[in-house]
Structures are given as structure tokens and as C-alpha cells.
Motif scaffolding. Sequence first.
Motif, PDB file in Angstrom:
ATOM      1  N   ARG A 124       6.009  12.840   6.015  1.00  0.00           N
ATOM      2  CA  ARG A 124       5.075  13.110   4.877  1.00  0.00           C
ATOM      3  C   ARG A 124       3.735  12.666   5.503  1.00  0.00           C
ATOM      4  NH1 ARG A 124       8.835  15.692   3.849  1.00  0.00           N
ATOM      5  NH2 ARG A 124      10.133  15.560   1.720  1.00  0.00           N
ATOM      6  N   ARG A 177      -3.154  14.383   5.723  1.00  0.00           N
ATOM      7  CA  ARG A 177      -2.662  15.509   4.984  1.00  0.00           C
ATOM      8  C   ARG A 177      -3.386  16.644   5.091  1.00  0.00           C
ATOM      9  NH1 ARG A 177       0.884  16.278   0.503  1.00  0.00           N
ATOM     10  NH2 ARG A 177       0.320  18.141  -0.690  1.00  0.00           N
ATOM     11  N   GLU A 192      -0.896  20.966   9.261  1.00  0.00           N
ATOM     12  CA  GLU A 192      -0.607  22.350   8.600  1.00  0.00           C
ATOM     13  C   GLU A 192       0.419  22.340   7.456  1.00  0.00           C
ATOM     14  OE1 GLU A 192       0.356  25.711  11.302  1.00  0.00           O
ATOM     15  OE2 GLU A 192      -1.114  24.806  12.792  1.00  0.00           O
ATOM     16  N   THR A 193       1.399  21.608   7.809  1.00  0.00           N
ATOM     17  CA  THR A 193       2.507  21.433   6.719  1.00  0.00           C
ATOM     18  C   THR A 193       2.584  19.830   6.677  1.00  0.00           C
ATOM     19  OG1 THR A 193       3.576  23.331   7.760  1.00  0.00           O
ATOM     20  CG2 THR A 193       4.742  21.984   6.192  1.00  0.00           C
ATOM     21  N   PRO A 194       1.812  19.295   5.402  1.00  0.00           N
ATOM     22  CA  PRO A 194       2.068  17.778   5.428  1.00  0.00           C
ATOM     23  C   PRO A 194       3.436  17.233   4.617  1.00  0.00           C
ATOM     24  CG  PRO A 194       0.597  18.873   3.488  1.00  0.00           C
ATOM     25  CD  PRO A 194       1.247  19.821   4.343  1.00  0.00           C
ATOM     26  N   GLN A 195       4.094  18.242   4.426  1.00  0.00           N
ATOM     27  CA  GLN A 195       5.590  17.691   4.002  1.00  0.00           C
ATOM     28  C   GLN A 195       6.656  18.775   4.796  1.00  0.00           C
ATOM     29  OE1 GLN A 195       6.316  17.509  -0.073  1.00  0.00           O
ATOM     30  NE2 GLN A 195       4.456  16.432  -0.798  1.00  0.00           N
ATOM     31  N   GLN A 196       7.429  17.998   5.493  1.00  0.00           N
ATOM     32  CA  GLN A 196       8.065  18.896   6.539  1.00  0.00           C
ATOM     33  C   GLN A 196       9.200  18.001   7.147  1.00  0.00           C
ATOM     34  OE1 GLN A 196       6.525  19.356  10.770  1.00  0.00           O
ATOM     35  NE2 GLN A 196       4.497  18.739   9.341  1.00  0.00           N
TER      36      GLN A 196
END
Length: 133
Positions: free
Chosen positions: A20, A26, A30-34
Motif C-alpha cells: 500500500r 500513492r 500506477e497501482t497504489p494498492q496491490q
Amino acid sequence: MSTTTDTESTTPQTTTVALRATGHVRDAMETPQQEFTFEGDTLRDLLEEFFDQHPELAEMLIAETEAEASTSGWAKPPENLPGTWHKNPEGEQTKPFARVMVNGKFNEVLDGFDTKISDGDRVSFVYPFIFCC
């Protein structure tokens, strides 16, 4: 007698974490939660692999020198601090206001970059927005 085969002993361990990011990191990701899978089982292993793929984020978070890890305005600590105080070694510190957390704890209060990580752990890159005057 060992039952481990040559294939098993040479297969690198992989770990998958919930990654996260907050604040400026963030915005940059590109993807802040992965979910992120990496070879190894330490925070150092994760950071090396992740930052190899995203060097611009390493520049936002990791301080290469003591000067990059410090900022003016911190209060001078007393001579005798209570408890155990230690700091990550130079090159393994975050920039001022940036933090790397494992399961909600700053890496500095764990084992720094040598903190062990298990499947399902949460790793967060925190760099809050700072507004001034």
C-alpha cells in the motif's frame, strides 16, 4: 537422511505481501494498492526487487546519506534517552517524513531492512502530503 531434492533446495523462496502507499508515493505509483510477490523473506529483499522495477519511488523514499535522512528543526534529544534507541544505518534510512511500515509498524522499530516478512503481511510506503503557509 535428507529427503530434499536438488530442485527443492535451489528453488528460491517467494513471499507475497499486500503493498500500500499513501501521500506522494500513492500519486507516483500506477497501482497504489496491490499484491506484490518477490524472492526472499525480508524487507530488504522486497525493497530491492520493487525499487529495481520502480527506481523513481526509491528516490522518493530512501535516503542514501545521513544528510538526506535529516532535516533542520528537530529538537535536540536529551543525553540519556529512556529505553533502547537505535537508528537504521546510513543508506538504510528513509527521507524526512517518509516511512516504510510492516504491519503498521515503522521499520526502524523492527529490524530495519532486515525485518522478516511473511505471506500476507502488509507493507506500506508512507509519504504524507505537507502543506505550508
